[in-house]
Design a protein around this motif. Structure first.
Motif: not given
Length: 337
Positions: A18-41
């Motif tokens: 357990v440590s700290a979060w590593n925030h990503i950008s909105k563009a990276a978020f959208r790219e993740g949603l379009d990828s094959m990876a399962y993601q959580l909010i």
């Protein structure tokens, strides 16, 4: 708690530490949603390898709202086909990992052979298994509906028949090594009540939400007060054999001193204690504290319970001194805990 929301990638949820979060950008978020990876909010710090998306930033709020992230904390699993699964369990890495595994697999497994039946009994913390009579299609339909309803919490299996004359529903609580067979599988609520029975932990944590359930059963309650999750888990490991032995008469519970600190003095324990053991009989109001500061063990707990049932220990709240401790011997024992 900080009002933020985060994106969790499935592979990172399974990691430790357990440590700290590593925030990503909105563009990276959208790219993740379009990828094959399962993601959580999500919105809880659980792992330093989990990437995150901060919904508290003004520039991100409209985007988060478009994803229906309006309150915190929240954890959601987004599928590529648009489906959304909401996680409502504790913010712990193990529970989140189990949620993910259940979410990406079938709602129910088929086990057409004894070998597969044995495999599936150990697949999850709680496994509910139907052994249907070949012609009992109505029960099968109800079981499938139950599996779809609780798929994110437990594992469901359609197994080989036990016999040619009757159906059976069996569940395995692997956390407590307990097996149950349903007595009522015909009534409207029979199966659902059975699932709740099977999932009930042998040593639950007492909370404001569930305390009435345990204080109204007529059984006595053995409270173990602790301040950390590690202490509670150690106690469950130690006390589990006794919880099975005395289940007919006694609830074993853990109780968080941070939430229930006001109970300590009324149970004969020091107000500033961080750990303690006390037996409560809700029917009579009697309480029996284990006053000596000992390291808890199975033998110590059982000796304490035997002292109560034999009458060697008086109720603390009925001692004239009012100071607690070991009461004087009395002639008659207690018929029940």
């Amino acid at each position: 708690m900080k009002n933020t929301s985060f994106l969790l990638v499935m592979t990172a949820c399974l990691a430790a530490g357990v440590s700290a979060w590593n925030h990503i950008s909105k563009a990276a978020f959208r790219e993740g949603l379009d990828s094959m990876a399962y993601q959580l909010i999500a919105s809880e710090k659980t792992d330093n390898n989990i990437v995150s998306f901060d919904c508290s930033l003004p520039s991100h709020q409209a985007f988060c709202k478009s994803l229906d992230v309006t309150s915190f904390p929240s954890i959601r699993l987004y599928h590529r086909d648009g489906r959304l699964d909401r996680y409502r369990g504790p913010r712990k890495a193990r529970e989140i990992a189990l949620f993910l595994r259940r979410a990406i697999r079938p709602a129910m497994f088929d086990a057409p052979s004894p070998e597969l039946v044995e495999h599936f009994t150990l697949l999850d913390d709680v496994v509910i298994m139907l052994h249907p009579h070949p012609d009992d299609w109505q029960l099968e339909d109800r079981f499938v509906a139950l599996a779809n309803k609780y798929r994110h919490q437990y594992t469901f299996v359609m197994a080989t028949p036990f016999s040619k004359t009757e159906s059976a529903v069996v569940c395995y609580n692997n956390l407590d090594d307990v097996r149950h067979r349903a007595e009522d599988i015909e009534s409207v609520h029979g199966l659902e009540d059975f699932v709740k029975l099977c999932a009930e932990p042998l040593i639950p944590e007492l909370t404001r939400r569930n305390e009435e359930r345990y204080t109204s059963t007529g059984k006595s309650i053995l409270h173990y007060f602790a301040s950390t999750e590690k202490e509670k888990e150690n106690y469950r490991t130690i006390a589990r054999p006794l919880a099975k032995k005395y289940a007919e008469f006694l609830h074993f519970t853990t109780t968080d001193v941070n939430e229930y600190s006001e109970l300590l003095p009324s149970f004969g324990l020091d107000a500033d204690s961080k750990r303690g053991l006390a037996l409560q009989n809700p029917n009579t109001g009697d309480v029996y504290p284990l006053r000596k500061n000992k390291n808890i063990s199975e033998d110590i707990i059982e000796t304490f319970l035997e002292d109560v049932t034999s009458g060697r220990l008086e109720p603390w709240n009925k001692q004239q001194s009012g100071k607690g401790g070991r009461g004087e011997s009395v002639n008659n024992g207690h018929d029940e805990l």
